[in-house]
Design an enzyme around this catalytic site. Structure first.
Site, PDB file in Angstrom:
ATOM      1  N   PHE A  10      44.023  85.140  96.156  1.00  0.00           N
ATOM      2  CA  PHE A  10      43.938  84.779  94.746  1.00  0.00           C
ATOM      3  C   PHE A  10      42.572  85.098  94.149  1.00  0.00           C
ATOM      4  O   PHE A  10      41.536  84.833  94.760  1.00  0.00           O
ATOM      5  CB  PHE A  10      44.177  83.280  94.551  1.00  0.00           C
ATOM      6  CG  PHE A  10      45.612  82.853  94.611  1.00  0.00           C
ATOM      7  CD1 PHE A  10      46.356  82.705  93.446  1.00  0.00           C
ATOM      8  CD2 PHE A  10      46.224  82.587  95.830  1.00  0.00           C
ATOM      9  CE1 PHE A  10      47.686  82.303  93.493  1.00  0.00           C
ATOM     10  CE2 PHE A  10      47.548  82.173  95.896  1.00  0.00           C
ATOM     11  CZ  PHE A  10      48.285  82.036  94.718  1.00  0.00           C
ATOM     12  N   ASP A  11      42.597  85.625  92.925  1.00  0.00           N
ATOM     13  CA  ASP A  11      41.419  85.657  92.078  1.00  0.00           C
ATOM     14  C   ASP A  11      41.201  84.206  91.619  1.00  0.00           C
ATOM     15  O   ASP A  11      42.090  83.360  91.771  1.00  0.00           O
ATOM     16  CB  ASP A  11      41.707  86.576  90.882  1.00  0.00           C
ATOM     17  CG  ASP A  11      40.640  86.531  89.816  1.00  0.00           C
ATOM     18  OD1 ASP A  11      39.449  86.578  90.164  1.00  0.00           O
ATOM     19  OD2 ASP A  11      40.995  86.448  88.626  1.00  0.00           O
ATOM     20  N   LEU A  12      40.033  83.909  91.033  1.00  0.00           N
ATOM     21  CA  LEU A  12      39.765  82.546  90.553  1.00  0.00           C
ATOM     22  C   LEU A  12      39.867  82.447  89.031  1.00  0.00           C
ATOM     23  O   LEU A  12      40.782  81.819  88.496  1.00  0.00           O
ATOM     24  CB  LEU A  12      38.381  82.089  91.022  1.00  0.00           C
ATOM     25  CG  LEU A  12      37.907  80.711  90.532  1.00  0.00           C
ATOM     26  CD1 LEU A  12      38.885  79.613  90.916  1.00  0.00           C
ATOM     27  CD2 LEU A  12      36.510  80.417  91.072  1.00  0.00           C
TER      28      LEU A  12
END
Length: 220
Positions: A10-12
């Protein structure tokens, strides 16, 4: 029911949390302190996702040294206030919990400094779902999304065959392009800061409108 994939990366910003308010307020602080006129909110929103020093350079036509100075001023505000002017997207905790329950390895690859990413994950209580949180270095190195993805996969000993069962989830083209360069598939999310056009043009393999759709793609 079987898992098509075994690793979710996941990106944040714009994927797990709506970090826009804190990022834009931090940029406003840096601009005011440096005497640069504040642009429109549309321009400020372009800072959510890409490496900050490059964005400062590109948008305000600054040198590399000036861009680094802007990041330093940005962090004066962000590290104290901006970091928590933030909120977790609705449906994300449930999605992370479900992925964890089904045995998916959950990782984070963000261009945000790793130190900040870990503080955010702890503050908003979603760090417990992650097997590893990886980000940029405070000195400005390892900010390119491809570099961060590679760092995360190497840190987690993901093999070449394991890459075929890993997928990057993000809201901006940098996430999609980084995943493509790393040789893994990608999911572009529409609830963040990137448009469908941006994500599809970058080559996202899947488009998800909601966090729930991310979960549905993993568990089939």
């Amino acid at each position: 029911m079987s898992n098509k994939y075994e690793t979710a990366i996941f990106d944040l910003d714009g994927t797990i949390t709506d970090s826009g308010p804190g990022i834009m307020n931090s940029i406003r602080y840096a601009l005011k302190k440096s005497g640069i006129a504040e642009p429109t909110e549309e321009v400020l929103r372009t800072f959510i996702g890409p490496p900050l020093h490059r964005q400062f350079q590109d948008v305000f036509h600054l040198s590399e040294e000036e861009g680094d100075m802007m990041v330093s001023m940005y962090r004066e505000y962000y590290s104290e206030k901006g970091i928590f002017e933030n909120s977790v997207y609705k449906g994300i905790p449930e999605t992370l919990k479900q992925l964890k329950r089904t045995g998916i390895k959950i990782l984070m690859a963000t261009s945000k400094p790793e130190e900040f990413a870990k503080r955010i994950a702890e503050h908003f209580d979603f760090g417990k779902y992650f097997d590893f949180i990886g980000g940029a270095c405070m000195d400005g190195s390892r900010t390119d999304k491809y570099e961060v993805i590679e760092y995360v996969m190497e840190s987690c000993n993901i093999s070449e065959s394991g890459r075929k069962r890993a997928i990057m989830i993000g809201d901006r083209k940098h996430d999609i392009l980084g995943a493509k360069k790393a040789g893994i598939r990608s999911i572009g999310v529409l609830y963040g800061y990137g448009s469908r056009e941006e994500l599809e043009s970058a080559g996202a393999n899947v488009i998800a409108a909601t966090p729930k759709e991310i979960c549905e793609y993993f568990v089939q």
